[in-house]
Design an enzyme around this catalytic site. Structure first.
Site, mmCIF file in Angstrom:
data_model
loop_
_atom_site.group_PDB
_atom_site.id
_atom_site.type_symbol
_atom_site.label_atom_id
_atom_site.label_comp_id
_atom_site.label_asym_id
_atom_site.label_seq_id
_atom_site.Cartn_x
_atom_site.Cartn_y
_atom_site.Cartn_z
ATOM 1 N N HIS A 205 0.802 -1.236 0.000
ATOM 2 C CA HIS A 205 0.000 0.000 0.000
ATOM 3 C C HIS A 205 0.829 1.279 0.000
ATOM 4 O O HIS A 205 0.273 2.362 -0.064
ATOM 5 C CB HIS A 205 -0.930 0.019 1.210
ATOM 6 C CG HIS A 205 -0.214 0.300 2.499
ATOM 7 N ND1 HIS A 205 0.545 -0.641 3.143
ATOM 8 C CD2 HIS A 205 -0.116 1.423 3.244
ATOM 9 C CE1 HIS A 205 1.061 -0.120 4.235
ATOM 10 N NE2 HIS A 205 0.690 1.146 4.326
HETATM 11 C C1 UD1 Z 1 -1.943 5.348 6.245
HETATM 12 C C2 UD1 Z 1 -0.632 5.814 6.860
HETATM 13 C C3 UD1 Z 1 0.415 4.716 6.706
HETATM 14 C C4 UD1 Z 1 -0.072 3.378 7.190
HETATM 15 C C5 UD1 Z 1 -1.392 3.046 6.517
HETATM 16 C C6 UD1 Z 1 -1.946 1.747 6.990
HETATM 17 C C7 UD1 Z 1 -0.119 8.223 6.728
HETATM 18 C C8 UD1 Z 1 0.719 9.229 6.039
HETATM 19 N N1 UD1 Z 1 -0.112 6.980 6.200
HETATM 20 O O1 UD1 Z 1 -1.720 5.238 4.834
HETATM 21 O O2 UD1 Z 1 1.558 5.073 7.441
HETATM 22 O O3 UD1 Z 1 0.871 2.385 6.891
HETATM 23 O O4 UD1 Z 1 -2.311 4.104 6.796
HETATM 24 O O5 UD1 Z 1 -3.127 1.424 6.368
HETATM 25 O O6 UD1 Z 1 -0.743 8.526 7.704
HETATM 26 N N2 UD1 Z 1 -9.120 4.885 2.145
HETATM 27 C C9 UD1 Z 1 -10.334 4.259 2.163
HETATM 28 N N3 UD1 Z 1 -10.882 3.937 3.384
HETATM 29 C C10 UD1 Z 1 -10.278 4.224 4.554
HETATM 30 C C11 UD1 Z 1 -9.039 4.876 4.525
HETATM 31 C C12 UD1 Z 1 -8.463 5.190 3.316
HETATM 32 O O7 UD1 Z 1 -10.918 3.975 1.141
HETATM 33 O O8 UD1 Z 1 -10.831 3.892 5.628
HETATM 34 C C13 UD1 Z 1 -8.483 5.182 0.853
HETATM 35 C C14 UD1 Z 1 -8.760 6.554 0.333
HETATM 36 O O9 UD1 Z 1 -8.860 6.484 -1.043
HETATM 37 C C15 UD1 Z 1 -7.517 7.314 0.719
HETATM 38 C C16 UD1 Z 1 -6.436 6.260 0.597
HETATM 39 O O10 UD1 Z 1 -7.079 5.057 0.986
HETATM 40 O O11 UD1 Z 1 -7.307 8.406 -0.100
HETATM 41 C C17 UD1 Z 1 -5.246 6.509 1.472
HETATM 42 O O12 UD1 Z 1 -5.607 6.666 2.839
HETATM 43 P P1 UD1 Z 1 -4.667 7.518 3.850
HETATM 44 O O13 UD1 Z 1 -5.192 7.426 5.220
HETATM 45 O O14 UD1 Z 1 -4.419 8.863 3.278
HETATM 46 O O15 UD1 Z 1 -3.264 6.782 3.769
HETATM 47 P P2 UD1 Z 1 -2.913 5.234 3.789
HETATM 48 O O16 UD1 Z 1 -2.346 4.887 2.478
HETATM 49 O O17 UD1 Z 1 -4.050 4.418 4.313
#
Ligand code: UD1
Length: 363
Positions: A205
């Site tokens: 991811h």
């Molecule tokens: C975040 C953390 C990362 C961790 C990861 C574990 C930061 C910078 N990154 O990354 O360190 O390893 O979580 O999972 O804080 N999304 C959903 N549903 C959710 C959450 C996210 O669909 O419940 C999707 C959205 O499209 C979003 C993307 O995932 O834009 C990324 O989510 P985000 O929380 O920004 O970062 P992660 O890649 O999950």
């Protein structure tokens, strides 16, 4: 002593669980749980609260997904009035996600004490968003609680006073060891028709791997080869699912008949999955640690790690996203040619007790 406990994203939940439970038993510490809403899907959040018996958050900020700047700004904006209303003596943050850093900045400016559990780990790769979160958070933290000696050394080298640093061990392993029976009871192998020791697990991811089409393709090319030998189970992160479709890679992924995609799994099912794997491919931080504790070979799809002890002492090796390197390391494991590893100092399931004792003393 009132303490706001901050949780935002999936890797935070298994770290705050034992701290919440222990603080609720402490006569001195009063925990108030704040969920920023950085992760909000049931499978990325609620499942872990239910499984790990984490009490419902006292306060939810419901920020959701956004660009980094906007997400951090939203958390800060919404957390500030919470501090004003609650007037806590301290906040406790874990890990290195955006929520960790955003809430720390707010607290620092209000002269509220910051406790950081998992302080001091460094990848020295500033292109990784978490490295910025780690550096900023530790720079303004009052009570630093690193998981390992290399993290203590990093903090000392950055000029932190030794009195602020408390080596407490790895909190995530407390949850893992406390959950052993429930992990063992998971039926996930049956559900996915897998045999213990006869499959590979994969998580992927990191933006550097999945938001970059070249790198993503290089990893997929390695998977294509490996899945011809053993099935690969791939619980897929929402970001990764989104990028597969954005890059038009669905057909390529679907063409790999032995690559089994699933929704994100719960804590117990995922623990069972990795502990029964022949080996694990991952770009996660925490999974490098969990595989070391289970003694399962781990190939990390990154150029560097903030958890080097998993390479020095554990079962982990770094492969980056180079196709040939990944395949060569996988071969080495299949040939039975891999280090056994040992469990690092203070990854013993007793970190929570050390954390609580220190906080009862210093707060
Ligand atoms: C975040 C953390 C990362 C961790 C990861 C574990 C930061 C910078 N990154 O990354 O360190 O390893 O979580 O999972 O804080 N999304 C959903 N549903 C959710 C959450 C996210 O669909 O419940 C999707 C959205 O499209 C979003 C993307 O995932 O834009 C990324 O989510 P985000 O929380 O920004 O970062 P992660 O890649 O999950």
């Amino acid at each position: 002593v009132k303490i706001l406990i901050i949780a935002g994203a999936r890797p935070n939940f298994m770290k705050i669980a034992p701290i919440m439970h222990a603080m609720r038993r402490s006569p001195k510490l009063e925990p108030i749980l704040v969920h920023t809403g950085q992760h909000y899907d049931v499978k990325m959040s609620d499942t872990f609260f239910d499984e790990l018996n984490i009490p419902r958050p006292d306060i939810s900020l419901e920020v959701g997904s956004d660009t980094h700047a906007r997400q951090v700004a939203k958390i800060m904006e919404r957390f500030e009035p919470v501090c004003d209303e609650q007037k806590p003596q301290a906040i406790l943050v874990v890990g290195d996600v955006n929520s960790t850093m955003a809430c720390s900045i707010v607290a620092a400016k209000k002269e509220i004490k910051i406790i950081h559990v998992e302080a001091g780990i460094r990848s020295r790769d500033r292109s990784m968003p978490e490295e910025i979160n780690r550096m900023v958070t530790d720079a303004i933290t009052d009570i630093l609680m690193p998981p390992s000696r290399d993290a203590v050394d990093n903090l000392l080298a950055e000029g932190h006073a030794p009195e602020k640093i408390h080596l407490v061990g790895n909190i995530m392993i407390d949850t893992l060891l406390a959950s052993k029976d429930l992990i063992n009871k998971s039926e996930i192998l049956k559900t996915l028709s897998l045999q213990a020791g006869n499959f590979v697990s994969l998580t992927l991811h990191r933006p550097s791997n999945v938001d970059n089409m070249d790198n993503f393709r290089k990893i997929l090319a390695a998977l294509e080869v490996i899945q011809q030998e053993l099935p690969i189970v791939f619980p897929i992160h929402p970001r990764t699912r989104k990028m597969i479709s954005e890059f038009g890679l669905e057909d390529y992924v679907a063409s790999m008949k032995n690559l089994i995609l699933t929704d994100p799994l719960g804590y117990f099912d995922f623990g069972k999955l990795i502990s029964a794997s022949r080996f694990v491919l991952t770009d996660s931080g925490g999974i490098q640690e969990e595989t070391t504790v289970y003694g399962i070979p781990c190939i990390t799809l990154r150029e560097n790690t903030e958890r080097p002890v998993t390479v020095w002492e554990g079962t982990n090796e770094l492969a980056g996203c180079d196709t040939e390197t990944i395949i060569a390391l996988a071969r080495q494991i299949l040939d039975g040619n891999w280090k056994k590893g040992r469990i690092p100092e203070l990854w013993d399931g007793a970190a929570t007790g050390r954390i609580i004792r220190i906080l009862e003393e210093v707060l």
